[in-house]
Structure formats: C-alpha cells, structure tokens
Design a protein around this motif. Structure first.
Motif, PDB file in Angstrom:
ATOM      1  N   UNK A 101       0.836  -1.205   0.000  1.00  0.00           N
ATOM      2  CA  UNK A 101       0.000   0.000   0.000  1.00  0.00           C
ATOM      3  C   UNK A 101       0.872   1.257   0.000  1.00  0.00           C
ATOM      4  N   UNK A 102       1.953   1.223   0.772  1.00  0.00           N
ATOM      5  CA  UNK A 102       2.906   2.336   0.783  1.00  0.00           C
ATOM      6  C   UNK A 102       3.503   2.544  -0.606  1.00  0.00           C
ATOM      7  N   UNK A 103       3.959   1.462  -1.247  1.00  0.00           N
ATOM      8  CA  UNK A 103       4.536   1.579  -2.602  1.00  0.00           C
ATOM      9  C   UNK A 103       3.507   2.136  -3.581  1.00  0.00           C
ATOM     10  N   UNK A 104       2.271   1.652  -3.483  1.00  0.00           N
ATOM     11  CA  UNK A 104       1.211   2.159  -4.372  1.00  0.00           C
ATOM     12  C   UNK A 104       1.018   3.661  -4.165  1.00  0.00           C
ATOM     13  N   UNK A 105       1.013   4.100  -2.918  1.00  0.00           N
ATOM     14  CA  UNK A 105       0.809   5.520  -2.600  1.00  0.00           C
ATOM     15  C   UNK A 105       1.939   6.381  -3.162  1.00  0.00           C
ATOM     16  N   UNK A 106       3.178   6.000  -2.894  1.00  0.00           N
ATOM     17  CA  UNK A 106       4.306   6.818  -3.339  1.00  0.00           C
ATOM     18  C   UNK A 106       4.405   6.818  -4.869  1.00  0.00           C
ATOM     19  N   UNK A 107       4.070   5.699  -5.488  1.00  0.00           N
ATOM     20  CA  UNK A 107       4.081   5.643  -6.966  1.00  0.00           C
ATOM     21  C   UNK A 107       2.955   6.482  -7.558  1.00  0.00           C
ATOM     22  N   UNK A 108       1.792   6.442  -6.959  1.00  0.00           N
ATOM     23  CA  UNK A 108       0.673   7.220  -7.497  1.00  0.00           C
ATOM     24  C   UNK A 108       0.857   8.716  -7.247  1.00  0.00           C
ATOM     25  N   UNK A 109       1.540   9.081  -6.156  1.00  0.00           N
ATOM     26  CA  UNK A 109       1.801  10.493  -5.880  1.00  0.00           C
ATOM     27  C   UNK A 109       2.964  11.045  -6.703  1.00  0.00           C
ATOM     28  N   UNK A 110       3.777  10.176  -7.242  1.00  0.00           N
ATOM     29  CA  UNK A 110       4.943  10.590  -8.038  1.00  0.00           C
ATOM     30  C   UNK A 110       4.783  10.023  -9.441  1.00  0.00           C
ATOM     31  N   UNK A 111       5.618   9.069  -9.796  1.00  0.00           N
ATOM     32  CA  UNK A 111       5.519   8.381 -11.086  1.00  0.00           C
ATOM     33  C   UNK A 111       5.905   6.934 -10.874  1.00  0.00           C
ATOM     34  N   UNK A 112       5.092   6.034 -11.357  1.00  0.00           N
ATOM     35  CA  UNK A 112       5.335   4.606 -11.132  1.00  0.00           C
ATOM     36  C   UNK A 112       6.722   4.175 -11.597  1.00  0.00           C
ATOM     37  N   UNK A 113       7.178   4.692 -12.722  1.00  0.00           N
ATOM     38  CA  UNK A 113       8.476   4.271 -13.261  1.00  0.00           C
ATOM     39  C   UNK A 113       9.659   4.845 -12.480  1.00  0.00           C
ATOM     40  N   UNK A 114       9.432   5.791 -11.602  1.00  0.00           N
ATOM     41  CA  UNK A 114      10.507   6.415 -10.829  1.00  0.00           C
ATOM     42  C   UNK A 114      10.686   5.791  -9.450  1.00  0.00           C
ATOM     43  N   UNK A 115       9.761   4.939  -9.025  1.00  0.00           N
ATOM     44  CA  UNK A 115       9.842   4.322  -7.694  1.00  0.00           C
ATOM     45  C   UNK A 115      10.110   2.833  -7.865  1.00  0.00           C
ATOM     46  N   UNK A 116      11.268   2.418  -7.381  1.00  0.00           N
ATOM     47  CA  UNK A 116      11.686   1.014  -7.470  1.00  0.00           C
ATOM     48  C   UNK A 116      11.643   0.418  -6.057  1.00  0.00           C
TER      49      UNK A 116
END
Length: 173
Positions: free
Chosen positions: A108-123
């Motif tokens: 859920x944390x990964x989903x949040x940070x990816x949706x607030x930023x850009x999915x391709x930028x969060x690994x």
C-alpha cells in the motif's frame, strides 16, 4: 512508520547474485513498519519522502530541491529491523508489524508513493527476501523520518507567544 532516507549517487538491491532493482542519483529509502501503523502513516511518510529538499538547485544552492522536483529515482527497501529493540545482545523485533500484514501494508505504501509521483521512478527490493543493498551515499546525507513524531495538525502557536518564549529563554542563558 520509520524511514531512513539517504541521498545517493546510486543504489541497488540484489537477491542472491541477481540485481532486482537499481537507481542512479536519487533517494534510497529503508522502510520499517510497526504494528499500529495506519494509512495516515503511509500518507505522511510518502509525502515527506517526495518533498524533502535534499538536493541543490540549478545555482548550486543546497537544500532547495526534492527528488520529485528533479525527476530523480526513489529506491524503497522494506526493513523490519528498523523496529528492533536491543535490551540485551539479541535484538527483539516484536515492534515490527508481523508477516503478511506488513507485506500488504508495504505494498500500500509503494502504491501511494508511486501514485503520488511516477510509477516508473519508484523502485523496490523483494519483500521478505534476504537482500544485499548497495548504497553510495551522496554527502553523506541521511535523514530519519518517523510518522509517530509528525507535526501536530492545526494552527501554530500565536506569534506573540513564540516571541515571549524566545525572549524568556534568552534571558535564562
């Protein structure tokens, strides 16, 4: 939630001999989850990570830009050991959120940070795996975040109260 945020030149995560994720310049974030964390903790930590001004601006002035401002990568690594208690020689991990619940919460944390930023930028690494994390810290700059220590929501103290407190503390020095 706890996060150890490191400004990096590069970072990678390997499981066994296989690199599962890597970034160049950006942030490497070690993420710990405790048993009483809530979605509000996710919101707070994700926002802080994305808005922390740990980078220089175009004029070389430090502490002016965030990873998000500069379109940099963020590598997140789950790390239950951030909630270790060390009363004796052997660490105790009872403060960490247990197994499957922590995996779901971390996702859920990964989903949040990816949706607030850009999915391709969060690994990220591989949840629950024995990982080798290679970090080349830039600076070094390392910031600890803890959602239990977030600023209270509401109005700041009136200016006159802050001025009076500053004045009285300078008289006692």
């Amino acid at each position: 939630m706890r996060a150890v945020v490191q400004r990096v030149v590069r970072a990678s995560v390997a499981v066994g001999d296989e690199v599962v994720s890597q970034i160049d310049r950006g942030l490497c974030v070690l993420v710990g989850i405790t048993h009483d964390d809530t979605p509000a903790d996710i919101d707070y930590i994700a926002k802080k990570i994305l808005t922390l001004r740990l980078f220089e601006d175009e004029n070389g002035k430090m502490w002016k830009k965030s990873a998000q401002d500069l379109d940099l990568d963020v590598l997140c690594v789950s790390q239950f050991t951030l909630y270790a208690k060390c009363k004796k020689a052997k660490p105790d991990f009872h403060m960490a959120m247990p197994g499957s619940a922590s995996k779901e919460f971390y996702e859920s944390f990964l989903h949040k940070i990816r949706s607030d930023y850009r999915e391709d930028k969060v690994k990220d690494g591989e949840f629950g795996a024995y990982m080798k994390v290679d970090i080349v810290n830039d600076g070094p700059v390392t910031i600890m975040l803890d959602s239990n220590q977030r600023e209270p929501v509401g109005k700041p103290a009136p200016k006159e109260d802050a001025d009076a407190e500053a004045s009285s503390s300078s008289k006692t020095k």
